[in-house]
Write a protein that holds these residues in place. Structure first.
Motif, PDB file in Angstrom:
ATOM      1  N   THR A  40      58.586  43.689  13.985  1.00 52.66           N
ATOM      2  CA  THR A  40      57.340  42.953  13.827  1.00 52.66           C
ATOM      3  C   THR A  40      56.773  42.603  15.206  1.00 52.66           C
ATOM      4  OG1 THR A  40      58.153  41.960  11.772  1.00 52.66           O
ATOM      5  CG2 THR A  40      56.256  40.926  12.798  1.00 52.66           C
ATOM      6  N   SER A  41      55.477  42.766  15.361  1.00 53.20           N
ATOM      7  CA  SER A  41      54.817  42.431  16.619  1.00 53.20           C
ATOM      8  C   SER A  41      53.896  41.233  16.411  1.00 53.20           C
ATOM      9  CB  SER A  41      53.995  43.618  17.137  1.00 53.20           C
ATOM     10  OG  SER A  41      54.832  44.720  17.411  1.00 53.20           O
ATOM     11  N   ARG A  42      53.671  40.506  17.492  1.00 55.01           N
ATOM     12  CA  ARG A  42      52.794  39.347  17.421  1.00 55.01           C
ATOM     13  C   ARG A  42      51.881  39.351  18.633  1.00 55.01           C
ATOM     14  NH1 ARG A  42      54.767  33.024  17.530  1.00 55.01           N
ATOM     15  NH2 ARG A  42      52.774  32.046  16.986  1.00 55.01           N
ATOM     16  N   VAL A  43      50.611  39.045  18.414  1.00 53.44           N
ATOM     17  CA  VAL A  43      49.664  38.965  19.519  1.00 53.44           C
ATOM     18  C   VAL A  43      48.852  37.687  19.359  1.00 53.44           C
ATOM     19  CG1 VAL A  43      47.936  40.365  18.299  1.00 53.44           C
ATOM     20  CG2 VAL A  43      47.839  40.175  20.784  1.00 53.44           C
ATOM     21  N   ILE A  44      48.643  36.988  20.480  1.00 54.14           N
ATOM     22  CA  ILE A  44      47.841  35.764  20.481  1.00 54.14           C
ATOM     23  C   ILE A  44      46.703  35.943  21.485  1.00 54.14           C
ATOM     24  CG2 ILE A  44      47.811  33.299  21.034  1.00 54.14           C
ATOM     25  CD1 ILE A  44      50.702  33.146  20.104  1.00 54.14           C
ATOM     26  N   ALA A  45      45.502  35.653  21.048  1.00 52.98           N
ATOM     27  CA  ALA A  45      44.333  35.739  21.924  1.00 52.98           C
ATOM     28  C   ALA A  45      43.616  34.401  21.926  1.00 52.98           C
ATOM     29  CB  ALA A  45      43.385  36.836  21.462  1.00 52.98           C
ATOM     30  N   CYS A  46      43.374  33.856  23.118  1.00 52.88           N
ATOM     31  CA  CYS A  46      42.646  32.595  23.234  1.00 52.88           C
ATOM     32  C   CYS A  46      41.185  32.800  22.837  1.00 52.88           C
ATOM     33  CB  CYS A  46      42.721  32.070  24.663  1.00 52.88           C
ATOM     34  SG  CYS A  46      44.396  31.741  25.245  1.00 52.88           S
ATOM     35  N   GLU A  47      40.560  31.712  22.419  1.00 51.72           N
ATOM     36  CA  GLU A  47      39.153  31.759  22.013  1.00 51.72           C
ATOM     37  C   GLU A  47      38.305  32.441  23.083  1.00 51.72           C
ATOM     38  OE1 GLU A  47      35.641  28.631  20.588  1.00 51.72           O
ATOM     39  OE2 GLU A  47      37.724  27.981  20.722  1.00 51.72           O
ATOM     40  N   SER A  48      37.450  33.348  22.634  1.00 56.08           N
ATOM     41  CA  SER A  48      36.547  34.161  23.470  1.00 56.08           C
ATOM     42  C   SER A  48      37.229  35.373  24.083  1.00 56.08           C
ATOM     43  CB  SER A  48      35.883  33.327  24.584  1.00 56.08           C
ATOM     44  OG  SER A  48      35.122  32.280  24.010  1.00 56.08           O
ATOM     45  N   ASP A  49      38.565  35.476  23.947  1.00 57.90           N
ATOM     46  CA  ASP A  49      39.254  36.690  24.389  1.00 57.90           C
ATOM     47  C   ASP A  49      39.337  37.686  23.237  1.00 57.90           C
ATOM     48  OD1 ASP A  49      39.595  35.620  26.880  1.00 57.90           O
ATOM     49  OD2 ASP A  49      41.635  34.918  26.517  1.00 57.90           O
ATOM     50  N   THR A  50      40.008  38.812  23.485  1.00 60.91           N
ATOM     51  CA  THR A  50      40.123  39.856  22.472  1.00 60.91           C
ATOM     52  C   THR A  50      41.584  40.140  22.179  1.00 60.91           C
ATOM     53  OG1 THR A  50      38.029  40.902  23.124  1.00 60.91           O
ATOM     54  CG2 THR A  50      39.603  42.278  21.904  1.00 60.91           C
ATOM     55  N   SER A  52      44.333  42.675  20.888  1.00 64.24           N
ATOM     56  CA  SER A  52      44.482  44.126  20.774  1.00 64.24           C
ATOM     57  C   SER A  52      45.783  44.453  20.050  1.00 64.24           C
ATOM     58  CB  SER A  52      44.473  44.780  22.159  1.00 64.24           C
ATOM     59  OG  SER A  52      43.213  44.601  22.788  1.00 64.24           O
ATOM     60  N   LEU A  53      45.659  45.083  18.906  1.00 63.51           N
ATOM     61  CA  LEU A  53      46.800  45.523  18.121  1.00 63.51           C
ATOM     62  C   LEU A  53      46.989  47.008  18.363  1.00 63.51           C
ATOM     63  CD1 LEU A  53      45.481  42.979  16.706  1.00 63.51           C
ATOM     64  CD2 LEU A  53      46.529  43.791  14.604  1.00 63.51           C
ATOM     65  N   HIS A  54      48.227  47.427  18.538  1.00 69.03           N
ATOM     66  CA  HIS A  54      48.465  48.814  18.923  1.00 69.03           C
ATOM     67  C   HIS A  54      49.767  49.325  18.340  1.00 69.03           C
ATOM     68  CE1 HIS A  54      48.311  52.407  21.457  1.00 69.03           C
ATOM     69  NE2 HIS A  54      49.600  52.202  21.714  1.00 69.03           N
ATOM     70  N   CYS A  55      49.737  50.522  17.787  1.00 69.38           N
ATOM     71  CA  CYS A  55      50.945  51.180  17.292  1.00 69.38           C
ATOM     72  C   CYS A  55      51.080  52.544  17.972  1.00 69.38           C
ATOM     73  CB  CYS A  55      50.875  51.376  15.773  1.00 69.38           C
ATOM     74  SG  CYS A  55      51.098  49.869  14.810  1.00 69.38           S
ATOM     75  N   ASP A  56      52.110  52.686  18.810  1.00 73.83           N
ATOM     76  CA  ASP A  56      52.360  53.986  19.421  1.00 73.83           C
ATOM     77  C   ASP A  56      52.705  55.016  18.362  1.00 73.83           C
ATOM     78  OD1 ASP A  56      51.948  53.269  22.102  1.00 73.83           O
ATOM     79  OD2 ASP A  56      53.926  52.360  22.203  1.00 73.83           O
ATOM     80  N   GLN A  57      53.456  54.575  17.369  1.00 71.46           N
ATOM     81  CA  GLN A  57      53.798  55.432  16.245  1.00 71.46           C
ATOM     82  C   GLN A  57      53.488  54.685  14.965  1.00 71.46           C
ATOM     83  OE1 GLN A  57      57.887  56.558  16.666  1.00 71.46           O
ATOM     84  NE2 GLN A  57      57.533  57.800  18.486  1.00 71.46           N
TER      85      GLN A  57
END
Length: 320
Positions: A40-50, A52-57
């Protein structure tokens, strides 16, 4: 010079093959720590940022997403206290636009999600998995009072979504009076966490579809459990990088504890890492009790916890 170049190239290849996932885990004294490589992956982006979700495979499947604020530390640098004090700010989203894609970028902004708490500096918190190409999400339903059984044979279970409640009047309705199936707005937000805790990383899993397990989100309604999950290969292996059984702050695992059990914040057990590496390194799933029996007592009278940092390496060669 040539030998050095070959060694450098070999290192690059090894690093590419050893793309690891880092995990931090905290377990209170008396509980059991479970280390698992579930991809499982997790990404956090602060307000006004972007974000990015990514799957190599494989392809993206979003498990959960929240735009708001649930703690006062994330994305708080340089922000005044009044902008980070509201930690009950939630605005869930399915982010279905990302499902099935290899890459997906989402702006963490009120323009996209709406503003769930005006004046609070928010962030987007997304958890997702990369579903292997060709894998199919399985779905099962189980009526209240029954038992649901999930079987992935030699692969491992990853629960994607779950709800114990009722969202339509047809499922599990046979022989039921109208008043027991009329409430179709019945959801239990903790359902996914209950299933994931019980089933993720296992080959098979059985769980009772009952109020005892999930709580009762709508008294008087006859409920059912809807589960979506995938069976995925698990070829990742645990490598513990740091561990301590003791106490290094007065906040962690402090709820309901008297001050004298929390005041010693210089409590560490030097043998913790050795115990964890012996028990867990090279495994895909490892459970270990956070107790004095296992680690010894480095500070008698202090309520302790186990802190573990580990990585999930995609092949055993990366564990050296």
């Amino acid at each position: 010079m040539q030998q050095g170049r070959i060694s450098f190239i070999f290192l690059l290849v090894l690093l590419c093959q050893c793309g690891v996932k880092a995990v931090d885990l905290t377990t209170c004294e008396g509980d059991t720590a479970r280390l698992i490589c579930d991809l499982t992956s997790r990404v956090i982006a602060c307000e006004s940022d972007t974000a990015s979700l990514h799957c190599d495979q494989g392809r993206i499947k979003v498990i959960s997403a929240n735009y708001g604020r649930t703690n006062s530390t994330t994305c708080s640098s340089g922000k005044p206290a009044n902008q980070v004090s509201n930690i009950q700010c939630t605005h869930s989203s399915s982010l279905s636009r990302c499902d099935g894609q290899k890459e997906c970028s989402v702006s963490a902004s009120s323009t996209v999600f709406g503003d769930p708490c005006v004046g609070t500096y928010k962030y987007l918190d997304v958890s997702y998995i990369c579903i292997p190409l060709g894998a199919i999400i399985q779905k099962q339903s189980s009526c209240e009072g029954d038992t649901i059984s999930i079987n992935c044979n030699k692969m491992i279970i990853k629960v994607v979504s779950a709800n114990y409640g009722r969202t339509n009047s047809a499922t599990c309705s046979t022989g039921r009076p109208a008043d027991q199936i009329s409430n179709v707005q019945c959801t239990q937000s903790s359902s996914l966490n209950v299933l994931a805790t019980q089933c993720d990383g296992a080959h098979t899993c059985s769980i009772s579809t009952s109020n005892t397990v999930f709580g009762d989100p709508c008294v008087g309604t006859y409920k059912y459990l809807n589960v979506s999950y995938i069976c995925q290969p698990n070829n990742h292996f645990i490598k513990v990088s740091a561990a301590n059984y003791g106490r290094t702050n007065s906040v962690t695992c402090s709820t309901g504890r008297p001050a004298y059990q929390l005041s010693n914040v210089h409590c560490s057990q030097s043998s913790t890492l050795s115990v964890l590496t012996t028990q867990c390194n090279g495994k895909q799933d490892c459970s270990i009790p956070a107790t004095n029996t296992v680690f010894g007592d480095p500070c008698v009278g202090t309520y302790k916890y186990l802190n573990v940092s580990y990585t999930c390496a995609p092949n055993p060669a990366c564990l050296a």
